[in-house]
Motif scaffolding. Structure first.
Motif, PDB file in Angstrom:
ATOM      1  N   MET A   1       8.122  -6.713  34.416  1.00 41.51           N
ATOM      2  CA  MET A   1       6.794  -6.192  34.618  1.00 41.51           C
ATOM      3  C   MET A   1       5.910  -6.575  33.439  1.00 41.51           C
ATOM      4  N   ILE A   2       4.645  -6.657  33.715  1.00 37.76           N
ATOM      5  CA  ILE A   2       3.676  -7.024  32.692  1.00 37.76           C
ATOM      6  C   ILE A   2       2.728  -5.857  32.505  1.00 37.76           C
ATOM      7  N   ASN A   3       2.538  -5.441  31.272  1.00 35.95           N
ATOM      8  CA  ASN A   3       1.613  -4.355  30.980  1.00 35.95           C
ATOM      9  C   ASN A   3       0.388  -4.946  30.312  1.00 35.95           C
ATOM     10  N   LYS A   4      -0.737  -4.859  30.999  1.00 38.41           N
ATOM     11  CA  LYS A   4      -1.981  -5.379  30.456  1.00 38.41           C
ATOM     12  C   LYS A   4      -2.712  -4.270  29.703  1.00 38.41           C
ATOM     13  N   PRO A   5      -3.019  -4.489  28.408  1.00 40.24           N
ATOM     14  CA  PRO A   5      -3.767  -3.474  27.671  1.00 40.24           C
ATOM     15  C   PRO A   5      -5.174  -3.334  28.257  1.00 40.24           C
ATOM     16  N   SER A   6      -5.726  -2.150  28.165  1.00 39.71           N
ATOM     17  CA  SER A   6      -7.058  -1.927  28.721  1.00 39.71           C
ATOM     18  C   SER A   6      -8.004  -1.414  27.649  1.00 39.71           C
ATOM     19  N   PRO A   7      -9.295  -1.708  27.823  1.00 46.18           N
ATOM     20  CA  PRO A   7     -10.289  -1.193  26.879  1.00 46.18           C
ATOM     21  C   PRO A   7     -10.318   0.337  26.918  1.00 46.18           C
ATOM     22  N   ALA A   8     -10.805   0.937  25.847  1.00 47.23           N
ATOM     23  CA  ALA A   8     -10.872   2.401  25.760  1.00 47.23           C
ATOM     24  C   ALA A   8     -11.604   2.977  26.966  1.00 47.23           C
ATOM     25  N   GLY A   9     -11.059   4.054  27.509  1.00 42.96           N
ATOM     26  CA  GLY A   9     -11.705   4.741  28.618  1.00 42.96           C
ATOM     27  C   GLY A   9     -11.350   4.186  29.990  1.00 42.96           C
ATOM     28  N   THR A  10     -10.541   3.145  30.052  1.00 45.19           N
ATOM     29  CA  THR A  10     -10.139   2.613  31.351  1.00 45.19           C
ATOM     30  C   THR A  10      -8.638   2.803  31.539  1.00 45.19           C
ATOM     31  N   ARG A  11      -8.189   2.561  32.730  1.00 44.32           N
ATOM     32  CA  ARG A  11      -6.790   2.764  33.078  1.00 44.32           C
ATOM     33  C   ARG A  11      -5.952   1.525  32.813  1.00 44.32           C
ATOM     34  N   SER A  12      -4.726   1.727  32.404  1.00 41.92           N
ATOM     35  CA  SER A  12      -3.774   0.643  32.193  1.00 41.92           C
ATOM     36  C   SER A  12      -2.873   0.541  33.415  1.00 41.92           C
ATOM     37  N   LEU A  13      -2.699  -0.673  33.925  1.00 38.42           N
ATOM     38  CA  LEU A  13      -1.827  -0.887  35.072  1.00 38.42           C
ATOM     39  C   LEU A  13      -0.666  -1.779  34.685  1.00 38.42           C
ATOM     40  N   VAL A  14       0.467  -1.532  35.296  1.00 44.56           N
ATOM     41  CA  VAL A  14       1.657  -2.346  35.115  1.00 44.56           C
ATOM     42  C   VAL A  14       1.923  -2.983  36.477  1.00 44.56           C
ATOM     43  N   TYR A  15       2.238  -4.271  36.484  1.00 38.65           N
ATOM     44  CA  TYR A  15       2.491  -4.907  37.774  1.00 38.65           C
ATOM     45  C   TYR A  15       3.621  -5.917  37.659  1.00 38.65           C
ATOM     46  N   ALA A  18       8.019  -7.140  43.391  1.00 40.06           N
ATOM     47  CA  ALA A  18       9.063  -6.293  43.961  1.00 40.06           C
ATOM     48  C   ALA A  18       9.876  -7.172  44.902  1.00 40.06           C
ATOM     49  N   GLU A  19      11.044  -7.588  44.440  1.00 42.05           N
ATOM     50  CA  GLU A  19      11.846  -8.557  45.194  1.00 42.05           C
ATOM     51  C   GLU A  19      12.297  -8.038  46.548  1.00 42.05           C
ATOM     52  N   LEU A  20      12.695  -6.774  46.637  1.00 41.17           N
ATOM     53  CA  LEU A  20      13.203  -6.237  47.888  1.00 41.17           C
ATOM     54  C   LEU A  20      12.181  -6.387  49.021  1.00 41.17           C
ATOM     55  N   HIS A  21      10.920  -6.113  48.731  1.00 42.23           N
ATOM     56  CA  HIS A  21       9.867  -6.189  49.749  1.00 42.23           C
ATOM     57  C   HIS A  21       9.029  -7.457  49.634  1.00 42.23           C
ATOM     58  N   ASP A  22       9.357  -8.312  48.648  1.00 41.89           N
ATOM     59  CA  ASP A  22       8.629  -9.550  48.402  1.00 41.89           C
ATOM     60  C   ASP A  22       7.118  -9.297  48.359  1.00 41.89           C
ATOM     61  N   CYS A  23       6.738  -8.391  47.452  1.00 40.90           N
ATOM     62  CA  CYS A  23       5.325  -8.048  47.337  1.00 40.90           C
ATOM     63  C   CYS A  23       4.981  -7.734  45.875  1.00 40.90           C
ATOM     64  N   LEU A  24       3.711  -7.606  45.617  1.00 41.32           N
ATOM     65  CA  LEU A  24       3.229  -7.224  44.297  1.00 41.32           C
ATOM     66  C   LEU A  24       3.329  -5.708  44.168  1.00 41.32           C
ATOM     67  N   ALA A  25       3.966  -5.231  43.118  1.00 37.88           N
ATOM     68  CA  ALA A  25       4.077  -3.795  42.860  1.00 37.88           C
ATOM     69  C   ALA A  25       3.168  -3.442  41.697  1.00 37.88           C
ATOM     70  N   ILE A  26       2.393  -2.385  41.850  1.00 41.75           N
ATOM     71  CA  ILE A  26       1.457  -1.952  40.812  1.00 41.75           C
ATOM     72  C   ILE A  26       1.700  -0.476  40.528  1.00 41.75           C
ATOM     73  N   ALA A  27       1.737  -0.128  39.241  1.00 39.39           N
ATOM     74  CA  ALA A  27       1.933   1.269  38.842  1.00 39.39           C
ATOM     75  C   ALA A  27       0.980   1.605  37.704  1.00 39.39           C
ATOM     76  N   ASP A  28       0.690   2.870  37.563  1.00 39.66           N
ATOM     77  CA  ASP A  28      -0.128   3.347  36.440  1.00 39.66           C
ATOM     78  C   ASP A  28       0.673   3.139  35.162  1.00 39.66           C
ATOM     79  N   GLY A  29       0.056   2.567  34.158  1.00 34.95           N
ATOM     80  CA  GLY A  29       0.732   2.300  32.898  1.00 34.95           C
ATOM     81  C   GLY A  29       1.249   3.550  32.210  1.00 34.95           C
TER      82      GLY A  29
END
Length: 86
Positions: A1-15, A18-29
């Protein structure tokens, strides 16, 4: 997974992929690590009863809702997460 840092006051997402479903998985950092632990706990359950007993805070556990055949999904029956939803 890759965690992209976010500017102050915004949300961080991890993406990641997902091999099982062959799709992009996104979660709150903020909760991604806890979400991953909960998913692993469900997937690692050895019996249906053990899987049903997991009460995650961040992800949905579909196992307690499966009531199609009580004999097949008895608490002591062997659990395989790959059979959920089939």
């Amino acid at each position: 997974m890759i965690n992209k840092p976010s500017p102050a006051g915004t949300r961080s997402l991890v993406y990641g992929h997902a091999e099982l479903h062959d799709c992009l998985a996104i979660a709150d950092g903020e909760t991604a690590t806890a979400e991953a632990r909960e998913i692993v706990a469900i997937a690692s359950a050895r019996t249906w009863g053990e899987a049903r007993g997991i009460a995650p805070r961040h992800v949905w556990n579909p196992v307690p809702e499966i009531e199609d055949d009580p004999d097949e999904h008895d608490d002591a029956a062997s659990f395989d997460i790959n059979q959920v939803g089939r």
